[in-house]
Motif scaffolding. Structure first.
Motif, PDB file in Angstrom:
ATOM      1  N   GLY A   1       0.720  -1.028   0.129  1.00  0.00           N
ATOM      2  CA  GLY A   1       0.312   0.253  -0.154  1.00  0.00           C
ATOM      3  C   GLY A   1       0.932   1.391   0.384  1.00  0.00           C
ATOM      4  O   GLY A   1       0.485   1.351  -0.739  1.00  0.00           O
TER       5      GLY A   1
ATOM      6  N   SER B   1       0.947   3.877  -3.219  1.00  0.00           N
ATOM      7  CA  SER B   1       0.602   5.688  -2.566  1.00  0.00           C
ATOM      8  C   SER B   1       1.800   6.269  -3.300  1.00  0.00           C
ATOM      9  O   SER B   1       1.198   7.453  -3.391  1.00  0.00           O
ATOM     10  CB  SER B   1      -0.227   5.264  -1.339  1.00  0.00           C
ATOM     11  OG  SER B   1      -0.187   6.579  -0.733  1.00  0.00           O
TER      12      SER B   1
ATOM     13  N   SER C   1      -4.504   2.282  -3.775  1.00  0.00           N
ATOM     14  CA  SER C   1      -3.602   2.217  -2.464  1.00  0.00           C
ATOM     15  C   SER C   1      -4.544   2.302  -1.416  1.00  0.00           C
ATOM     16  O   SER C   1      -4.320   1.643  -0.511  1.00  0.00           O
ATOM     17  CB  SER C   1      -2.717   2.918  -2.553  1.00  0.00           C
ATOM     18  OG  SER C   1      -2.647   4.306  -1.948  1.00  0.00           O
TER      19      SER C   1
END
Length: 323
Positions: free
Chosen positions: A77, A81, A129
């Motif tokens: 994640g 991001s 994300s």
């Protein structure tokens, strides 16, 4: 190594830089080359540093080994991001990237990726994300991750970068938030320990980036980006580096008296911080003596800054096992 600045190309155009004997020959647009271009949009080397400040914090929050699945999901994640933020940064800065030596081979400049593709790619990574964090980790981590992305893209890239010499000071907050994300991924809260490590990264960012800016200040001056070394003398910049360095080292030592770390982290923080201060003061002395160019040796502190933060956060992860 730096290359000659090149001009940006129309959307979907060919390479902006061609080797002798290859005039009229377009860039390698094979599937593999295109994949690597999209990977380059995420700035993988910068993301490595973000993960270094995320995973060790998870060990500290757990006071041991966190769930491996949780670590992998948090890293994935975080990569998506930060990668989305970096892609959007390249989309916004594509005009000045074409004029700077150090960014002249980025995918948007060479035409390997079109601006529209970059914009869609960056937004998609941000959405994926956020959902990944929210559905598999927790929603606090998801909102912190989304906040870091928006802060980097909107506050730093769109508002601060081209307007103030304090751009990297306040814009660097986005790079500090992975500390909160790592802690919240384990505990679904944010503690004083995470705040201290956030502040370490906050005070680390300017003296980490300003030495690099000193080396490439002509690049920034050419495109009108007012990085501190562009508008201030080397002596002023070095003095600011020393000031931030002292605050950073002192803040890093707060974890132990507050009971979050023990002797191992303290020893690493003292030794690594002491060497950092030695290098920072050495840079200031060279600046005071009027040394420039290669004699200034500003990149010594830049390279050490990466080693420093790596050592410090490895100590954060190891310390719980030695208490």
């Amino acid at each position: 190594m730096y290359v000659t600045a090149v001009q940006s190309r129309p959307e979907g155009g060919g390479s902006a830089l061609q080797a002798p004997g290859e005039l009229g020959k377009g860039p390698d647009r094979s599937f593999g080359a295109r994949v690597m271009a999209f990977v380059a949009l995420t700035k993988p080397r910068i993301i490595e540093l973000l993960l270094i400040t995320t995973v060790p914090v998870m060990f500290l929050a757990q006071q041991g080994v966190p769930d491996l699945k949780l670590v992998l999901l948090t890293c994935l994640g975080g990569y998506l991001s930060a990668g989305g933020a970096n892609a959007l940064n390249m989309y916004i800065d594509r005009d000045i990237d074409a004029q700077m030596d150090r960014t002249s081979q980025r995918p948007l400049v060479t035409g390997m990726v079109s601006p529209r593709e970059c914009l869609v790619f960056g937004i998609a990574l941000g959405v994926v994300s956020t959902l990944l964090f929210g559905l598999t980790v927790n929603w606090l981590s998801a909102w912190l991750s989304l906040g870091a992305l928006l802060f980097y893209v909107v506050v730093y890239t769109m508002i601060l970068k081209r307007r103030t010499s304090q751009n990297i000071v306040w814009g660097g907050i986005a790079g500090c938030l992975p500390v909160f994300i790592g802690w919240s991924a384990v505990t679904n809260t944010v503690s004083y320990a995470a705040v201290i490590l956030f502040l370490v990264m906050f005070f680390w960012t300017p003296p980490h980036y300003w030495p690099l800016s000193m080396r490439v200040k002509e690049d920034y001056a050419r495109v009108g980006v007012p990085m501190l070394p562009v508008i201030a003398s080397n002596k002023v910049v070095a003095r600011q580096i020393v000031l931030y360095s002292w605050v950073m080292v002192l803040v890093s030592l707060l974890l132990t008296p507050l009971g979050y770390t023990g002797w191992f982290y303290t020893a690493v923080a003292l030794l690594a911080g002491g060497f950092w201060l030695w290098e920072a003061h050495a840079l200031q002395n060279r600046a005071k003596d009027g040394l420039t160019g290669g004699k200034l040796k500003e990149m010594r502190l830049f390279h050490w800054s990466i080693t420093y933060v790596s050592l410090l956060f490895v100590a954060v992860a190891v310390d719980p096992f030695l208490r």
